[in-house]
Write a protein that holds these residues in place. Structure first.
Motif, PDB file in Angstrom:
ATOM      1  N   ILE A 185       6.146 -34.020  -3.751  1.00  0.00           N
ATOM      2  CA  ILE A 185       6.775 -32.703  -3.862  1.00  0.00           C
ATOM      3  C   ILE A 185       5.737 -31.712  -4.378  1.00  0.00           C
ATOM      4  O   ILE A 185       5.157 -31.905  -5.442  1.00  0.00           O
ATOM      5  N   ARG A 186       5.492 -30.679  -3.593  1.00  0.00           N
ATOM      6  CA  ARG A 186       4.553 -29.626  -4.003  1.00  0.00           C
ATOM      7  C   ARG A 186       5.341 -28.428  -4.495  1.00  0.00           C
ATOM      8  O   ARG A 186       6.046 -27.790  -3.711  1.00  0.00           O
ATOM      9  N   PRO A 187       5.191 -28.109  -5.755  1.00  0.00           N
ATOM     10  CA  PRO A 187       5.875 -26.912  -6.248  1.00  0.00           C
ATOM     11  C   PRO A 187       5.156 -25.648  -5.777  1.00  0.00           C
ATOM     12  O   PRO A 187       3.925 -25.598  -5.773  1.00  0.00           O
ATOM     13  N   VAL A 188       5.911 -24.653  -5.353  1.00  0.00           N
ATOM     14  CA  VAL A 188       5.327 -23.379  -4.919  1.00  0.00           C
ATOM     15  C   VAL A 188       5.844 -22.291  -5.847  1.00  0.00           C
ATOM     16  O   VAL A 188       7.051 -22.103  -5.985  1.00  0.00           O
ATOM     17  N   GLY A 189       4.923 -21.594  -6.505  1.00  0.00           N
ATOM     18  CA  GLY A 189       5.304 -20.535  -7.425  1.00  0.00           C
ATOM     19  C   GLY A 189       5.774 -19.295  -6.684  1.00  0.00           C
ATOM     20  O   GLY A 189       5.384 -19.068  -5.537  1.00  0.00           O
ATOM     21  N   ALA A 190       6.620 -18.528  -7.332  1.00  0.00           N
ATOM     22  CA  ALA A 190       7.086 -17.284  -6.714  1.00  0.00           C
ATOM     23  C   ALA A 190       5.939 -16.276  -6.651  1.00  0.00           C
ATOM     24  O   ALA A 190       5.123 -16.192  -7.573  1.00  0.00           O
ATOM     25  N   ARG A 191       5.846 -15.575  -5.543  1.00  0.00           N
ATOM     26  CA  ARG A 191       4.820 -14.546  -5.381  1.00  0.00           C
ATOM     27  C   ARG A 191       5.480 -13.332  -4.747  1.00  0.00           C
ATOM     28  O   ARG A 191       6.179 -13.440  -3.744  1.00  0.00           O
ATOM     29  N   TRP A 192       5.229 -12.193  -5.359  1.00  0.00           N
ATOM     30  CA  TRP A 192       5.809 -10.948  -4.863  1.00  0.00           C
ATOM     31  C   TRP A 192       4.704 -10.043  -4.366  1.00  0.00           C
ATOM     32  O   TRP A 192       3.601 -10.057  -4.892  1.00  0.00           O
ATOM     33  N   GLU A 193       5.012  -9.265  -3.343  1.00  0.00           N
ATOM     34  CA  GLU A 193       4.030  -8.297  -2.855  1.00  0.00           C
ATOM     35  C   GLU A 193       4.741  -7.044  -2.365  1.00  0.00           C
ATOM     36  O   GLU A 193       5.946  -7.040  -2.125  1.00  0.00           O
ATOM     37  N   CYS A 194       3.941  -5.988  -2.196  1.00  0.00           N
ATOM     38  CA  CYS A 194       4.470  -4.738  -1.652  1.00  0.00           C
ATOM     39  C   CYS A 194       4.557  -4.886  -0.122  1.00  0.00           C
ATOM     40  O   CYS A 194       3.588  -5.297   0.511  1.00  0.00           O
ATOM     41  N   PRO A 195       5.713  -4.588   0.484  1.00  0.00           N
ATOM     42  CA  PRO A 195       5.834  -4.750   1.940  1.00  0.00           C
ATOM     43  C   PRO A 195       4.991  -3.737   2.717  1.00  0.00           C
ATOM     44  O   PRO A 195       4.689  -3.962   3.887  1.00  0.00           O
ATOM     45  N   ARG A 204       0.850  -4.472   0.822  1.00  0.00           N
ATOM     46  CA  ARG A 204       0.561  -5.889   0.573  1.00  0.00           C
ATOM     47  C   ARG A 204      -0.063  -6.157  -0.800  1.00  0.00           C
ATOM     48  O   ARG A 204      -0.633  -7.219  -1.010  1.00  0.00           O
ATOM     49  N   THR A 205       0.004  -5.205  -1.695  1.00  0.00           N
ATOM     50  CA  THR A 205      -0.505  -5.437  -3.046  1.00  0.00           C
ATOM     51  C   THR A 205       0.329  -6.514  -3.725  1.00  0.00           C
ATOM     52  O   THR A 205       1.549  -6.429  -3.728  1.00  0.00           O
ATOM     53  N   PRO A 206      -0.335  -7.539  -4.263  1.00  0.00           N
ATOM     54  CA  PRO A 206       0.444  -8.554  -4.986  1.00  0.00           C
ATOM     55  C   PRO A 206       0.857  -8.044  -6.360  1.00  0.00           C
ATOM     56  O   PRO A 206       0.155  -7.216  -6.956  1.00  0.00           O
ATOM     57  N   PHE A 207       1.984  -8.513  -6.828  1.00  0.00           N
ATOM     58  CA  PHE A 207       2.467  -8.104  -8.139  1.00  0.00           C
ATOM     59  C   PHE A 207       2.152  -9.172  -9.163  1.00  0.00           C
ATOM     60  O   PHE A 207       2.260 -10.366  -8.875  1.00  0.00           O
ATOM     61  N   GLU A 208       1.792  -8.738 -10.351  1.00  0.00           N
ATOM     62  CA  GLU A 208       1.595  -9.676 -11.451  1.00  0.00           C
ATOM     63  C   GLU A 208       2.946 -10.268 -11.815  1.00  0.00           C
ATOM     64  O   GLU A 208       3.970  -9.592 -11.712  1.00  0.00           O
ATOM     65  N   ARG A 209       2.895 -11.513 -12.278  1.00  0.00           N
ATOM     66  CA  ARG A 209       4.120 -12.147 -12.759  1.00  0.00           C
ATOM     67  C   ARG A 209       4.701 -11.329 -13.926  1.00  0.00           C
ATOM     68  O   ARG A 209       3.986 -10.962 -14.841  1.00  0.00           O
ATOM     69  N   GLY A 210       5.963 -11.007 -13.818  1.00  0.00           N
ATOM     70  CA  GLY A 210       6.621 -10.276 -14.897  1.00  0.00           C
ATOM     71  C   GLY A 210       6.453  -8.775 -14.807  1.00  0.00           C
ATOM     72  O   GLY A 210       6.997  -8.036 -15.628  1.00  0.00           O
ATOM     73  N   ALA A 211       5.700  -8.297 -13.792  1.00  0.00           N
ATOM     74  CA  ALA A 211       5.493  -6.859 -13.654  1.00  0.00           C
ATOM     75  C   ALA A 211       6.746  -6.196 -13.082  1.00  0.00           C
ATOM     76  O   ALA A 211       7.618  -6.861 -12.530  1.00  0.00           O
ATOM     77  N   LEU A 212       6.808  -4.899 -13.208  1.00  0.00           N
ATOM     78  CA  LEU A 212       7.887  -4.125 -12.605  1.00  0.00           C
ATOM     79  C   LEU A 212       7.785  -4.318 -11.091  1.00  0.00           C
ATOM     80  O   LEU A 212       6.704  -4.168 -10.517  1.00  0.00           O
ATOM     81  N   LEU A 213       8.896  -4.656 -10.437  1.00  0.00           N
ATOM     82  CA  LEU A 213       8.833  -5.015  -9.033  1.00  0.00           C
ATOM     83  C   LEU A 213       8.964  -3.793  -8.125  1.00  0.00           C
ATOM     84  O   LEU A 213       9.814  -3.713  -7.246  1.00  0.00           O
ATOM     85  N   ARG A 214       8.089  -2.819  -8.365  1.00  0.00           N
ATOM     86  CA  ARG A 214       8.034  -1.642  -7.511  1.00  0.00           C
ATOM     87  C   ARG A 214       6.568  -1.217  -7.428  1.00  0.00           C
ATOM     88  O   ARG A 214       5.870  -1.161  -8.428  1.00  0.00           O
ATOM     89  N   CYS A 215       6.078  -0.948  -6.218  1.00  0.00           N
ATOM     90  CA  CYS A 215       4.665  -0.650  -6.028  1.00  0.00           C
ATOM     91  C   CYS A 215       4.306   0.698  -6.643  1.00  0.00           C
ATOM     92  O   CYS A 215       4.980   1.705  -6.394  1.00  0.00           O
ATOM     93  N   ALA A 216       3.217   0.722  -7.427  1.00  0.00           N
ATOM     94  CA  ALA A 216       2.776   1.945  -8.094  1.00  0.00           C
ATOM     95  C   ALA A 216       2.221   2.946  -7.082  1.00  0.00           C
ATOM     96  O   ALA A 216       2.241   4.154  -7.302  1.00  0.00           O
ATOM     97  N   THR A 217       1.720   2.450  -5.953  1.00  0.00           N
ATOM     98  CA  THR A 217       1.123   3.309  -4.930  1.00  0.00           C
ATOM     99  C   THR A 217       2.166   3.842  -3.946  1.00  0.00           C
ATOM    100  O   THR A 217       2.233   5.047  -3.695  1.00  0.00           O
ATOM    101  N   CYS A 218       2.962   2.943  -3.385  1.00  0.00           N
ATOM    102  CA  CYS A 218       3.908   3.334  -2.318  1.00  0.00           C
ATOM    103  C   CYS A 218       5.323   3.573  -2.823  1.00  0.00           C
ATOM    104  O   CYS A 218       6.161   4.047  -2.069  1.00  0.00           O
TER     105      CYS A 218
END
Ligand SMILES: [Zn+2]
Length: 113
Positions: free
Chosen positions: A64-74, A77-91
């Motif tokens: 079993i390979r665990p896959v961590g959650a990863r968020w990005e701007c649609p 495509r900027t990736p978000f830091e873990r625990g960061a506000l989930l809204r892109c600062a640029t777009c």
């Protein structure tokens, strides 16, 4: 339990793949489980131990390979830091989940007669 039905579906899938290739037995399975998939790796492993008896996977090891959650701007495509506000600062776009909700059968190692 949720994990039981996942294992049953997994075994069915492996059995049909093995039948398709005329495999005698399966040596190893690799499954990726996302952190947000709602699946507990421990419970999945336990369910697998229960259900693999008398199937083609009887002697197959489950990895079993665990896959961590990863968020990005649609948009950019900027990736978000873990625990960061989930809204892109640029777009100003809300973040999109790029990985971490998957349950994927990655690999089947089988012995072909
Ligand atoms: Zn952006």
């Amino acid at each position: 339990m949720h994990e039981y039905s996942i294992v049953q579906a997994l075994l069915e899938r492996v059995e049909s793949e093995a039948a398709l290739r005329g495999a005698r037995s399966v040596a190893r399975l690799t499954v990726s489980i996302g952190e947000l998939s709602g699946v507990e790796a421990d419970l999945l492993a336990k369910a697998y131990e229960t259900f693999r008896e008398r199937t083609i996977c009887e002697r197959a090891e489950l990895e079993i390979r665990p896959v961590g959650a990863r968020w990005e701007c649609p948009s950019c495509r900027t990736p978000f830091e873990r625990g960061a506000l989930l809204r892109c600062a640029t777009c100003d776009s809300p973040a999109r989940l790029a990985a971490g909700d998957e349950i994927v059968l990655d690999r089947i190692e089988m012995e072909v007669a």
